[in-house]
Every structure is written in C-alpha cells, then in structure tokens.
Design an enzyme around this catalytic site. Structure first.
Site, PDB file in Angstrom:
ATOM      1  N   PHE A  25       3.958 -28.045 -31.627  1.00  0.00           N
ATOM      2  CA  PHE A  25       4.117 -28.865 -31.252  1.00  0.00           C
ATOM      3  C   PHE A  25       3.652 -30.258 -31.299  1.00  0.00           C
ATOM      4  O   PHE A  25       3.089 -30.350 -32.157  1.00  0.00           O
ATOM      5  CB  PHE A  25       3.569 -29.410 -29.618  1.00  0.00           C
ATOM      6  CG  PHE A  25       3.990 -29.942 -28.727  1.00  0.00           C
ATOM      7  CD1 PHE A  25       5.126 -30.306 -27.896  1.00  0.00           C
ATOM      8  CD2 PHE A  25       2.840 -31.275 -28.496  1.00  0.00           C
ATOM      9  CE1 PHE A  25       4.645 -32.217 -26.934  1.00  0.00           C
ATOM     10  CE2 PHE A  25       3.227 -32.547 -27.249  1.00  0.00           C
ATOM     11  CZ  PHE A  25       4.217 -32.100 -26.894  1.00  0.00           C
ATOM     12  N   SER A  93       0.342 -22.169 -33.538  1.00  0.00           N
ATOM     13  CA  SER A  93       0.328 -23.431 -32.320  1.00  0.00           C
ATOM     14  C   SER A  93       0.939 -23.273 -30.935  1.00  0.00           C
ATOM     15  O   SER A  93       1.164 -22.194 -30.578  1.00  0.00           O
ATOM     16  CB  SER A  93       0.296 -24.756 -32.710  1.00  0.00           C
ATOM     17  OG  SER A  93      -0.674 -25.732 -31.790  1.00  0.00           O
ATOM     18  N   MET A  94       2.241 -24.181 -30.119  1.00  0.00           N
ATOM     19  CA  MET A  94       3.323 -23.968 -29.528  1.00  0.00           C
ATOM     20  C   MET A  94       3.592 -22.875 -30.438  1.00  0.00           C
ATOM     21  O   MET A  94       3.879 -22.371 -29.497  1.00  0.00           O
ATOM     22  CB  MET A  94       3.506 -25.022 -29.743  1.00  0.00           C
ATOM     23  CG  MET A  94       4.541 -24.972 -28.544  1.00  0.00           C
ATOM     24  SD  MET A  94       5.650 -26.499 -27.641  1.00  0.00           S
ATOM     25  CE  MET A  94       7.034 -26.210 -29.608  1.00  0.00           C
ATOM     26  N   ASP A 194     -11.478 -25.895 -34.505  1.00  0.00           N
ATOM     27  CA  ASP A 194      -9.959 -26.361 -34.686  1.00  0.00           C
ATOM     28  C   ASP A 194      -9.682 -27.877 -33.211  1.00  0.00           C
ATOM     29  O   ASP A 194     -10.430 -27.075 -32.558  1.00  0.00           O
ATOM     30  CB  ASP A 194      -8.993 -24.848 -33.514  1.00  0.00           C
ATOM     31  CG  ASP A 194      -7.482 -25.661 -33.688  1.00  0.00           C
ATOM     32  OD1 ASP A 194      -6.997 -27.118 -33.279  1.00  0.00           O
ATOM     33  OD2 ASP A 194      -6.980 -24.585 -33.561  1.00  0.00           O
ATOM     34  N   HIS A 224      -6.739 -26.593 -36.855  1.00  0.00           N
ATOM     35  CA  HIS A 224      -5.724 -26.444 -36.786  1.00  0.00           C
ATOM     36  C   HIS A 224      -4.550 -25.684 -37.968  1.00  0.00           C
ATOM     37  O   HIS A 224      -3.887 -24.799 -37.312  1.00  0.00           O
ATOM     38  CB  HIS A 224      -5.558 -27.140 -35.924  1.00  0.00           C
ATOM     39  CG  HIS A 224      -4.500 -26.870 -34.748  1.00  0.00           C
ATOM     40  ND1 HIS A 224      -4.414 -25.869 -34.076  1.00  0.00           N
ATOM     41  CD2 HIS A 224      -2.994 -27.081 -34.198  1.00  0.00           C
ATOM     42  CE1 HIS A 224      -3.022 -25.357 -32.909  1.00  0.00           C
ATOM     43  NE2 HIS A 224      -2.546 -26.642 -33.523  1.00  0.00           N
TER      44      HIS A 224
END
Length: 259
Positions: A25, A93-94, A194, A224
C-alpha cells in the site's frame, strides 16, 4: 501522470513456472524489484505489476480502491496461468493480503504463496476515525521506507490518502473472512520489529488459514520493507527453495523450463 523513476512494473519471460509478486500500500514494484530479478535470473517467468494509483503521486491514489488493486493482480495471475504450468504468488504487506485473496479465490490454480509482513488489519484509533475523517482530511503522514539497513530506501508516497486507507481497511476485513479458504503451501516471513504492520497480523494469518504445509521464518535484522533490508537475501533464497520443493522442474540444470 508519469511513473516515478524506479517504480515501473517488471516482467520476465522465463520457463513454465511463474511467479506473481504484489507490492504494498502506497509502495511500488521497486520494493520487490530485487526479489523479482533474483527469480528471473533463475529462469522463472515473473510478473511484478504496478497497482492502480501507485507509483505516481498520492493524489492519484485517492481515486482508487481495493477492488482496483485486486483486479490488477487477478488479471496478471490469469495471464501467467495461460502460459505457465504452475504459478506461485508472493506479496509484501498489503501485497501479502492480495496474495492471500488470490490463493483463496483461485484454489489449486495457485501452487503456493510466500508472504512477507502481510497486513491483516488497520490498527489503533485511525481505524475508527477513517470512515468520517476521510471526508475532512485528505491525507496523513506516509508509511513508506520502514527499513533498518542504512542507505536503503523505498520508493513510496510521503502521504497516505485517507479514502484509499479506508478502502484498505475494508479490504483487510474481506480477506480475513476468506483466510480459511487458503489451503496452499505457504511460507510466511515476518519481522519482529516492524513499525507498519505488527507481528499480530502474521499470527492472525497463521491461525486462520487452512494450509497444512506452512513455514514461518522470523526476519530478526529487518523492519517492515524486509525485501530491501538486511534479510533480503534470505527471503529470496528461502522463497526459491520453497518453489523448488513444489515445482520439480525448477533448478534442474539451472533452468525452470523443465528441459
């Protein structure tokens, strides 16, 4: 709008085993480019698309929603399936959530998935404020480039568009409900430290999927965006070994073409 230098999509025509990589994202393909190139160099067919509204300016993202982002990776997956005998889906992530939904929806057409610091929920007060705040405030401070490694930077927006963040929250809810439909072999790698996605999200994913072939790896040296961090090489190597275990043609005589 022109795409930011370095944020372009990446594709490589390789052998009969394909990999789709999904970025995060407000990020771009740049965060996964070294991973994609590593796989391409080993003879795999690779697709790393630029998600709609990403890689230009954050204002462009205000006009997009999770349905747009998912439709893009779904199209790319179908294209890979047409020319490959096996397809794997990777995500950060996303992008991890996108990969999980693709696995839930496409079943046996996805041979396995690798997710790095997958997002599962928008946390904190922001989650409750978003539905209303997005009508009054256009953006919030960015989340890009959470990386421990000196000199390593992620190309991502310095602002988070709140309409898109609200849509992301809805998307995470959808994916969470679909996690029990995920049955494929899965490699999940996550960073204990993270600052964007807490470890609780990885724990939630692991507890909800129906996959029986699951490997969890901790990325102790990374934040992250671990694909650009100290543990990047480990991610690349572990993911390639994961494919090799499930796709017999990979790694034979240095190609993924089966010959």
């Amino acid at each position: 709008m022109p795409v930011l230098p370095g944020a372009e999509p990446f594709r490589h025509e390789g052998g009969e085993v394909g990999v789709l990589l999904c970025h995060g994202f407000t990020g771009s393909p740049q965060s996964l480019r070294p991973w994609a190139e590593y796989l391409a160099e080993r003879g795999l067919t690779v697709a790393l698309p630029l998600l709609p509204g990403h890689g230009t300016r954050w204002e462009d993202m205000q006009l997009t929603s999770w349905q747009d982002w998912y439709a893009e990776v779904d199209r790319e997956l179908r294209a890979l399936q047409e020319r490959c005998s096996q397809v794997f889906v990777f995500g950060l992530s996303m992008g991890g959530a996108l990969a999980l939904r693709l696995a839930a929806k496409h079943g046996d057409e996805v041979s396995g998935l690798v997710v790095v610091n997958p997002g599962n929920k928008v946390h904190g007060l922001a989650a409750y404020a978003l539905p209303v705040a997005r009508h009054f405030i256009r953006s919030a401070p960015g989340i890009a480039s959470d990386i421990a490694k000196e000199g390593s930077e992620e190309i991502g927006y310095d602002r988070v568009p709140l309409h898109a963040a609200h849509s992301l929250r809805r998307f995470f809810q959808v994916v969470d409900g679909e996690l029990p439909q995920v049955t494929q072999p899965m490699l999940l790698l996550h960073s204990p430290q993270d600052h964007v996605v807490p470890p609780a999200d990885s724990a939630r994913v692991l507890s909800r999927v129906s996959s029986t072939d699951v490997t969890e790896i901790l990325l102790e040296q990374s934040y992250h965006v671990a694909t650009l961090d100290h543990d990047a090489d480990r991610i690349f190597e572990e993911s390639y070994a994961f494919i090799g275990r499930l796709a017999p043609s990979v790694g034979k005589e240095g190609t993924a073409s089966g010959g």
